[in-house]
Design a protein around this motif. Structure first.
Motif, PDB file in Angstrom:
ATOM      1  N   GLN A   1      89.070  11.461  29.709  1.00 58.01           N
ATOM      2  CA  GLN A   1      88.330  12.540  29.051  1.00 58.01           C
ATOM      3  C   GLN A   1      88.130  12.264  27.548  1.00 58.01           C
ATOM      4  O   GLN A   1      87.134  12.687  26.975  1.00 58.01           O
ATOM      5  CB  GLN A   1      89.073  13.866  29.246  1.00 58.01           C
ATOM      6  CG  GLN A   1      89.105  14.320  30.701  1.00 58.01           C
ATOM      7  CD  GLN A   1      89.977  15.536  30.913  1.00 58.01           C
ATOM      8  OE1 GLN A   1      89.731  16.595  30.350  1.00 58.01           O
ATOM      9  NE2 GLN A   1      91.019  15.392  31.733  1.00 58.01           N
ATOM     10  N   LEU A   2      89.068  11.553  26.943  1.00 58.38           N
ATOM     11  CA  LEU A   2      88.938  11.224  25.522  1.00 58.38           C
ATOM     12  C   LEU A   2      87.895  10.142  25.284  1.00 58.38           C
ATOM     13  O   LEU A   2      87.289  10.073  24.201  1.00 58.38           O
ATOM     14  CB  LEU A   2      90.288  10.743  24.969  1.00 58.38           C
ATOM     15  CG  LEU A   2      91.388  11.776  24.783  1.00 58.38           C
ATOM     16  CD1 LEU A   2      92.681  11.076  24.367  1.00 58.38           C
ATOM     17  CD2 LEU A   2      91.000  12.810  23.731  1.00 58.38           C
ATOM     18  N   ARG A   3      87.678   9.294  26.282  1.00 59.66           N
ATOM     19  CA  ARG A   3      86.861   8.094  26.101  1.00 59.66           C
ATOM     20  C   ARG A   3      85.451   8.394  25.581  1.00 59.66           C
ATOM     21  O   ARG A   3      84.888   7.605  24.822  1.00 59.66           O
ATOM     22  CB  ARG A   3      86.781   7.316  27.425  1.00 59.66           C
ATOM     23  CG  ARG A   3      86.099   5.951  27.288  1.00 59.66           C
ATOM     24  CD  ARG A   3      86.176   5.159  28.582  1.00 59.66           C
ATOM     25  NE  ARG A   3      87.505   4.600  28.797  1.00 59.66           N
ATOM     26  CZ  ARG A   3      88.373   5.040  29.696  1.00 59.66           C
ATOM     27  NH1 ARG A   3      88.050   6.067  30.479  1.00 59.66           N
ATOM     28  NH2 ARG A   3      89.563   4.482  29.841  1.00 59.66           N
ATOM     29  N   LYS A   4      84.892   9.524  25.938  1.00 54.94           N
ATOM     30  CA  LYS A   4      83.519   9.858  25.544  1.00 54.94           C
ATOM     31  C   LYS A   4      83.376   9.951  24.024  1.00 54.94           C
ATOM     32  O   LYS A   4      82.361   9.520  23.460  1.00 54.94           O
ATOM     33  CB  LYS A   4      83.094  11.182  26.183  1.00 54.94           C
ATOM     34  CG  LYS A   4      81.689  11.627  25.816  1.00 54.94           C
ATOM     35  CD  LYS A   4      81.325  12.927  26.505  1.00 54.94           C
ATOM     36  CE  LYS A   4      79.927  13.393  26.091  1.00 54.94           C
ATOM     37  NZ  LYS A   4      79.560  14.677  26.741  1.00 54.94           N
ATOM     38  N   HIS A   5      84.400  10.502  23.358  1.00 55.70           N
ATOM     39  CA  HIS A   5      84.308  10.709  21.905  1.00 55.70           C
ATOM     40  C   HIS A   5      85.208   9.774  21.101  1.00 55.70           C
ATOM     41  O   HIS A   5      85.057   9.663  19.886  1.00 55.70           O
ATOM     42  CB  HIS A   5      84.663  12.161  21.564  1.00 55.70           C
ATOM     43  CG  HIS A   5      83.734  13.165  22.168  1.00 55.70           C
ATOM     44  ND1 HIS A   5      82.431  13.319  21.736  1.00 55.70           N
ATOM     45  CD2 HIS A   5      83.907  14.046  23.182  1.00 55.70           C
ATOM     46  CE1 HIS A   5      81.848  14.276  22.455  1.00 55.70           C
ATOM     47  NE2 HIS A   5      82.713  14.722  23.337  1.00 55.70           N
ATOM     48  N   VAL A   6      86.157   9.117  21.773  1.00 55.22           N
ATOM     49  CA  VAL A   6      87.066   8.194  21.085  1.00 55.22           C
ATOM     50  C   VAL A   6      86.865   6.819  21.713  1.00 55.22           C
ATOM     51  O   VAL A   6      87.452   6.492  22.743  1.00 55.22           O
ATOM     52  CB  VAL A   6      88.535   8.650  21.219  1.00 55.22           C
ATOM     53  CG1 VAL A   6      89.449   7.750  20.391  1.00 55.22           C
ATOM     54  CG2 VAL A   6      88.687  10.107  20.793  1.00 55.22           C
ATOM     55  N   LYS A   7      86.022   6.012  21.097  1.00 47.80           N
ATOM     56  CA  LYS A   7      85.594   4.750  21.705  1.00 47.80           C
ATOM     57  C   LYS A   7      86.674   3.675  21.660  1.00 47.80           C
ATOM     58  O   LYS A   7      86.785   2.861  22.581  1.00 47.80           O
ATOM     59  CB  LYS A   7      84.341   4.232  20.990  1.00 47.80           C
ATOM     60  CG  LYS A   7      83.166   5.213  20.995  1.00 47.80           C
ATOM     61  CD  LYS A   7      82.763   5.606  22.401  1.00 47.80           C
ATOM     62  CE  LYS A   7      81.564   6.546  22.403  1.00 47.80           C
ATOM     63  NZ  LYS A   7      81.215   6.996  23.773  1.00 47.80           N
ATOM     64  N   GLU A   8      87.468   3.639  20.597  1.00 54.43           N
ATOM     65  CA  GLU A   8      88.453   2.571  20.442  1.00 54.43           C
ATOM     66  C   GLU A   8      89.674   2.854  21.311  1.00 54.43           C
ATOM     67  O   GLU A   8      90.309   3.900  21.189  1.00 54.43           O
ATOM     68  CB  GLU A   8      88.900   2.435  18.985  1.00 54.43           C
ATOM     69  CG  GLU A   8      87.770   2.153  18.014  1.00 54.43           C
ATOM     70  CD  GLU A   8      87.150   3.443  17.469  1.00 54.43           C
ATOM     71  OE1 GLU A   8      87.409   4.523  18.066  1.00 54.43           O
ATOM     72  OE2 GLU A   8      86.444   3.370  16.473  1.00 54.43           O
ATOM     73  N   ARG A   9      90.024   1.896  22.154  1.00 50.06           N
ATOM     74  CA  ARG A   9      91.164   2.087  23.059  1.00 50.06           C
ATOM     75  C   ARG A   9      92.454   2.276  22.276  1.00 50.06           C
ATOM     76  O   ARG A   9      93.307   3.099  22.657  1.00 50.06           O
ATOM     77  CB  ARG A   9      91.305   0.891  24.004  1.00 50.06           C
ATOM     78  CG  ARG A   9      92.426   1.059  25.019  1.00 50.06           C
ATOM     79  CD  ARG A   9      92.511  -0.117  25.991  1.00 50.06           C
ATOM     80  NE  ARG A   9      93.538   0.112  27.004  1.00 50.06           N
ATOM     81  CZ  ARG A   9      94.829  -0.152  26.823  1.00 50.06           C
ATOM     82  NH1 ARG A   9      95.240  -0.665  25.660  1.00 50.06           N
ATOM     83  NH2 ARG A   9      95.708   0.079  27.786  1.00 50.06           N
TER      84      ARG A   9
END
Length: 318
Positions: free
Chosen positions: A207-215
């Motif tokens: 769910q975070l991946r959409k707005h937080v691109k850096e792993r």
């Protein structure tokens, strides 16, 4: 004091092309001895969270046998005292000094409060040190913690023997950050109750991946995901942080200066300490030296822990 140009030939570090002179700064001696460490955990009971009054701070002490001035680590936004656990152990062994790592208000296991400003966080730290009977310390602060350390040194210089500011400067950092998006993304995360922790982390990261691109940033934010009685939540106070983000990204105005030895330590892959910041650094910290660790990002201590430790030890011995 003028700005002096100099370079360091060490393979571990290279200094800024325009560094601040250390002339007139105090020197200290340090012997490298192998010391054991004892981990202690405690919470100091302070005043209720009203305005800028101190709140309870959770801390760890890594206790060496030496009687030298202790080191106090302050973490950055969304961080915790655990960020410096391995660093603290190594420094106890390398220097024999007691090392204290602290959770800021609204972070880690420290008390939540609707207010989070540098005045408030400095009051928290001052109260903690008084409770622990630490009359003088060496402050080491990363990012937000660096601003707390600077504020403490500028307002209570007698409490700070030396100062280390890690990848931050006394300048606004708003243009460099995506924290508003991170906060909203964290607020939007929904994780079902009673699922395994590994499943909860995977669902939250998706769910975070959409707005937080850096792993790496996602993994860092996920260190704040906790489980209590089968329910998952964030241990950081997102509401207070969001309401005071402007305060956190800025820095208080000061007409005073801190005259003690100071090290600004940046990463070459980070933009948080730029040459445009040098004049203000020199004004507020006339005994400051600026160094950069090659191939390090904003999280220097995580990217290059050995170089980070070596830089601190060299500064303590200078």
């Amino acid at each position: 004091m003028s700005v002096a140009c100099r370079f360091l030939s060490s393979a571990l570090l290279h200094r800024a092309t325009a560094c601040l002179s250390m002339t007139g700064c105090r020197n200290s001696c340090s012997n490298n001895r192998q010391m054991h460490w004892i981990r202690q955990i405690g919470t100091v009971a302070n005043a209720p969270a009203v305005c800028a009054r101190p709140v309870n701070l959770t801390y760890d002490v890594f206790d060496g046998k030496g009687d030298k001035t202790p080191l106090v680590f302050l973490h950055g936004l969304f961080g915790s005292k655990s960020n410096f656990q391995s660093i603290a152990k190594s420094l106890v062994q390398r220097t024999g000094r007691k090392v204290l790592t602290v959770d800021a208000r609204n972070h880690g296991k420290s008390t939540h409060s609707p207010m989070i400003t540098y005045e408030a966080m400095t009051n928290d730290l001052t109260q903690l040190l008084a409770q622990l009977r630490i009359g003088k310390c060496i402050l080491i602060g990363h990012s937000m913690g660096g601003k707390v350390a600077m504020t403490t040194a500028l307002t209570q210089p007698n409490l700070v023997e030396r100062l280390v500011v890690v990848d931050i400067s006394p300048a606004p950092t708003t243009p460099l950050t995506n924290f508003p998006a991170y906060i909203q993304a964290m607020k939007d995360v929904k994780v079902p109750n009673d699922v395994p922790r590994s499943t909860a982390r995977r669902l939250a990261e998706d769910q975070l991946r959409k707005h937080v691109k850096e792993r790496s940033v996602r993994q860092f934010l996920l260190t704040n995901l906790i489980e209590e009685d089968g329910q998952y939540s964030w241990r950081v106070n997102l509401e207070a942080i969001g309401n005071h983000l402007k305060d956190i990204m800025s820095f208080p105005a000061f007409n005073t200066s801190y005259e003690g030895p100071t090290l600004f330590l940046g990463g070459t892959n980070s933009a948080y300490i730029s040459s445009e910041d040098y004049p203000e650094i020199q004004r507020l910290f006339p005994c400051a030296d600026i160094q950069y660790i090659p191939d390090a990002s904003h999280w220097i201590h995580a990217d290059k822990p050995l170089d980070f430790i070596s830089s601190l030890v060299a500064f303590l011995q200078s």
